[in-house]
Design a protein around this motif. Structure first.
Motif: not given
Length: 215
Positions: A159-163, A174-176
């Motif tokens: 979740d930290t990464l996607m935020r 693409e990353a999300v």
């Protein structure tokens, strides 16, 4: 995948097949096995800064081959020096912090590594813009680092990464999308493992009360 981590950070530092040049980001990255690899950043960073900083980065890498704690201290001191000389919004400072992110990963501090990698992404975006090749590559490296984490840590930190990716590139980037798909896969695998019957050899021994009731 041409390079495979042994699980020993010292071995990984000497496995040159893991040390990819920064190269060009293309759409094939998101579907190839190489996305799970985390390339070394020290050599690439040293090639893109002044001679004095390059020498000090080489010293960090030399220290890391024997003592990751010592390498971390040297990298922190170099970060202090470059930040004092140039400020945070300078490419040499960013390169040094990329190395600090990589060292955090090698030492097994996964939450710290994620924070550093995302910090570097934001610094590149501030310097170059969200669509610049440096920023796109920083996102790729952050994703690669996260994908290489143990499953439990990857699920916890997704979740930290996607935020961060959403903030930078939008929810449909693409990353999300790839991070969300990977997270769903990890959760399915985790659920399947929990639902799988326990082998007889691992079943708990019946208690005395259970035996008495069955008689």
């Amino acid at each position: 995948m041409t390079g495979t981590s042994t699980g020993n950070p010292m071995d990984d530092l000497h496995d040159q097949s893991l040390f990819r040049p920064w190269g060009v980001v293309d759409p094939a990255f998101w579907t190839c096995a190489e996305a799970a690899e985390v390339p070394d950043v020290v050599g690439g960073a040293a090639a893109a800064v002044s001679g004095g900083i390059a020498e000090q980065l080489a010293a960090v890498q030399a220290a890391a081959s024997a003592d990751l704690v010592r390498a971390g201290v040297l990298a922190e001191e170099l970060d202090t020096h470059t930040t004092a000389a140039h400020g945070e919004r300078h490419i040499e400072t960013v390169r040094v912090r990329e190395v600090r992110a990589y060292l955090a990963l090698l030492t097994g501090h996964h939450e710290t590594a994620v924070a550093w990698y995302l910090h570097v992404v934001r610094l590149h975006a501030g310097l170059h813009g969200a669509e610049h090749a440096e920023t796109v590559l920083a996102v790729r490296r952050a994703y690669s680092m996260w994908k290489a984490l143990p499953d439990t840590d990857a699920m916890r930190l997704a979740d930290t990464l996607m935020r961060a990716f959403t903030e930078l590139q939008g929810a449909g980037s693409e990353a999300v999308v790839r991070t969300r798909e990977r997270l769903q896969q990890l959760r399915r695998t985790h659920d399947d493992q929990l639902a799988a019957p326990m082998p007889d050899s691992q079943q708990p021994a019946p208690s005395t009360a259970d035996v008495a009731r069955s008689m």
